[in-house]
Write an enzyme that holds these catalytic residues in place. Structure first.
Site, short mmCIF file in Angstrom:
data_model
loop_
_atom_site.label_atom_id
_atom_site.label_comp_id
_atom_site.label_asym_id
_atom_site.label_seq_id
_atom_site.Cartn_x
_atom_site.Cartn_y
_atom_site.Cartn_z
N PRO A 271 0.81 -1.22 0.00
CA PRO A 271 0.00 0.00 0.00
C PRO A 271 0.85 1.27 0.00
O PRO A 271 1.91 1.32 0.62
CB PRO A 271 -0.76 -0.10 1.32
CG PRO A 271 0.19 -0.84 2.22
CD PRO A 271 0.93 -1.80 1.34
N ARG A 273 -1.12 4.86 -0.75
CA ARG A 273 -2.19 5.72 -0.28
C ARG A 273 -2.77 5.28 1.07
O ARG A 273 -2.97 6.10 1.97
CB ARG A 273 -3.32 5.68 -1.32
CG ARG A 273 -4.55 6.51 -0.98
CD ARG A 273 -5.69 6.21 -1.97
NE ARG A 273 -5.23 6.16 -3.34
CZ ARG A 273 -5.03 7.22 -4.10
NH1 ARG A 273 -5.31 8.41 -3.63
NH2 ARG A 273 -4.59 7.10 -5.33
N ARG A 309 -3.57 16.89 -6.87
CA ARG A 309 -4.60 15.88 -7.15
C ARG A 309 -5.89 16.49 -7.73
O ARG A 309 -6.46 15.92 -8.67
CB ARG A 309 -4.91 15.03 -5.91
CG ARG A 309 -3.68 14.19 -5.47
CD ARG A 309 -4.02 13.19 -4.37
NE ARG A 309 -4.83 12.11 -4.87
CZ ARG A 309 -6.11 11.95 -4.60
NH1 ARG A 309 -6.74 12.77 -3.78
NH2 ARG A 309 -6.78 10.94 -5.13
N CYS A 343 -0.86 31.81 -11.19
CA CYS A 343 -1.36 32.49 -12.36
C CYS A 343 -1.78 31.47 -13.40
O CYS A 343 -1.12 31.28 -14.43
CB CYS A 343 -0.31 33.44 -12.90
SG CYS A 343 -0.22 34.89 -11.86
N TYR A 379 0.27 11.27 -2.23
CA TYR A 379 0.36 11.97 -3.51
C TYR A 379 0.07 13.47 -3.33
O TYR A 379 -0.55 14.10 -4.17
CB TYR A 379 -0.56 11.31 -4.56
CG TYR A 379 -0.31 9.82 -4.64
CD1 TYR A 379 0.87 9.34 -5.18
CD2 TYR A 379 -1.23 8.89 -4.13
CE1 TYR A 379 1.14 7.98 -5.20
CE2 TYR A 379 -0.96 7.52 -4.15
CZ TYR A 379 0.22 7.08 -4.69
OH TYR A 379 0.49 5.73 -4.72
C1 PLP Z 1 2.01 3.29 -6.73
C2 PLP Z 1 2.29 1.89 -6.47
C3 PLP Z 1 1.73 1.25 -5.36
C4 PLP Z 1 0.82 1.94 -4.38
O1 PLP Z 1 -0.38 2.33 -4.89
P1 PLP Z 1 -1.49 2.88 -3.88
O2 PLP Z 1 -2.70 3.01 -4.69
O3 PLP Z 1 -0.98 4.17 -3.37
O4 PLP Z 1 -1.64 1.88 -2.80
C5 PLP Z 1 2.05 -0.06 -5.14
N1 PLP Z 1 2.88 -0.72 -5.96
C6 PLP Z 1 3.46 -0.14 -7.03
C7 PLP Z 1 4.38 -0.91 -7.87
C8 PLP Z 1 3.17 1.18 -7.31
O5 PLP Z 1 3.73 1.75 -8.39
#
Ligand code: PLP
Length: 425
Positions: A271, A273, A309, A343, A379
């Site tokens: 994970p 996020r 985002r 801007c 992010y």
């Molecule tokens: C970005 C990424 C993740 C994590 O993705 P999340 O949606 O933030 O959990 C896991 N593995 C790889 C290889 C990634 O590039």
């Protein structure tokens, strides 16, 4: 599955620390991370043998150090992320691999680093197998497979299917095993990551695809990685994931593989996020309030250079107001558009995918009050830029009642570091 409580619209503190005091001490805009939230999210995933943090979500050294202390391992998608992991105290080698390099290419720097330090590689393209094999034959590798389908919160974060550049196409597995053989590389694991911010339904389909691919590789497989992609609720009507059910699916799947192969299969989850999104707040100050016909604007001192985002994906972030002075007042709501200082007219935090400006019900506030962009830990800072010559902001870790500065705000000298004016005569 459960829905979340409504998010607060007024705050006076973050993790018990007064917001006006924090603003005075660290300035605005600034990113704050509540360590307790990160630790809770780690605890949620303890059933998995290995939690591997996808550091690209928030890669400050202090956050890497925090999760490392909890036994969380790390994923790196670039040479810079490998260097960060090493700087935060991860060792290059160990079991399970403390650092895994997962990418679809090696740039020269990354290839040199993984060869030199013995960093484990999760190959996302057939070419990578050859490139690593030529430099470091005899190693163990894992393969990132594109199972032929994917899903993300946005088309831009979908990392599976034929339109995605990620991973090895599932039908090319046999060819990749031959390539690995040619270099004496042993394929010891498989990995699938179909997208960021997806849902359980899509994630669950990965188990079946993983099993089919693992059977094709056979007994050399010792680990399977479920990838990342776990969603978090950004609005009160979104629900949290049923992690127990998700774990069960993967556990059953790895047990079938273990029975087939006659040895245990280690289960990883990756994970990004999920671990950090909820911990993070971008604290801004309202610097102007103005009306454009029917639209009332709160203009804050942070823009898409600080949190991209919304402009990138039309993402929704909960927002709250913190009054500059702690005088009790009645909370009256009004519909506002929240924008930043840049801007560029896209510098709006209340927008939907496609750039459509929308309004948000927020408490009546005044210039000098604070506005928090919430659930911004993933992010957030890592996608920030110096656009409009804005300095990168400070990052602060809130841990056990104390605020620790973990990144200094950039100075003008930092902003122009490396720029050279040639002698033009
Ligand atoms: C970005 C990424 C993740 C994590 O993705 P999340 O949606 O933030 O959990 C896991 N593995 C790889 C290889 C990634 O590039």
């Amino acid at each position: 599955m459960s829905t979340v409580d409504a998010f607060p619209l007024i705050r006076s503190d973050l993790a018990g620390l007064s917001i006006p005091e924090l603003a005075k001490q660290f300035g605005t805009p600034a990113y704050f991370y509540d360590s307790a939230s990160i630790l809770e999210r780690i605890a949620d995933l303890r059933a998995f043998d290995t939690i591997r943090y996808a550091q690209k979500a928030a890669s400050n050294l202090a956050i890497l150090d925090l999760v490392r202390r909890e036994g969380v391992l790390v994923d790196a998608v670039s040479a810079g992320e490998i260097q960060r992991a090493l700087a935060a105290g991860y060792t290059a080698e160990g079991h399970p691999h403390p650092i895994v390099y997962t990418a679809d290419i090696f740039d020269h720097e990354a290839l040199d680093l993984v060869v030199e330090h013995g960093i484990h590689v999760n190959c996302g393209s057939p070419t990578m197998i050859d490139q690593l094999g030529e430099r470091a034959p005899g190693r163990d590798i894992t393969l990132r497979i594109n199972p032929g389908f994917g899903h993300g919160h946005s088309q831009k974060t979908n990392t599976g299917g034929e339109h995605s550049k990620h991973g090895i196409w599932h039908e090319q597995l046999a060819d990749c095993l031959l390539r690995a053989d040619r270099h004496g590389l042993q394929v010891t694991g498989l990995h699938m990551h179909i997208g960021s911010g997806t849902d359980l339904e899509h994630l669950s389909q990965v188990c079946g695809a993983m099993e089919r691919c693992a059977m094709e590789v056979g007994r050399t497989i010792k680990t399977v990685s479920a990838g990342g992609g776990l969603p978090i609720p950004y609005t009160a009507d979104q629900s949290t994931v049923d992690l127990a059910a998700y774990y069960r699916l993967w556990h059953e799947s790895r047990q079938r593989l273990a029975a087939e192969f006659g040895h245990p299969i280690e289960l990883e989850i990756e994970p990004g996020r999920y671990l950090v999104a909820e911990s993070g707040y971008l604290l801004t100050e309202i610097r102007a309030i103005k009306k454009m016909k029917d639209h009332l604007f709160y203009l804050v001192d942070a823009g898409f250079n600080n949190l991209a985002r919304p402009i990138l994906y039309g993402s929704y972030h909960p927002m709250s107001i913190a009054y500059a002075e702690d005088i009790p007042r009645q909370m009256n709501m009004q519909e506002v558009v929240v924008g930043g200082p840049l801007c560029e007219s896209g510098d709006i935090f209340t927008q939907e995918e496609g750039g459509f400006v929308c309004k948000r019900e927020l408490p009546v506030a005044a210039v000098g009050d604070f506005l928090l962009l919430e659930r911004a830990g993933a992010y957030g800072y890592v996608m920030s830029s110096n656009y409009n010559s804005k300095p990168m902001v400070a990052e602060i870790l809130l841990h056990q009642g104390k605020a620790h500065l973990i990144r200094e705000r950039q100075s003008f000298e930092d902003l122009v570091r490396g720029e050279l004016i040639p002698d033009l005569g």
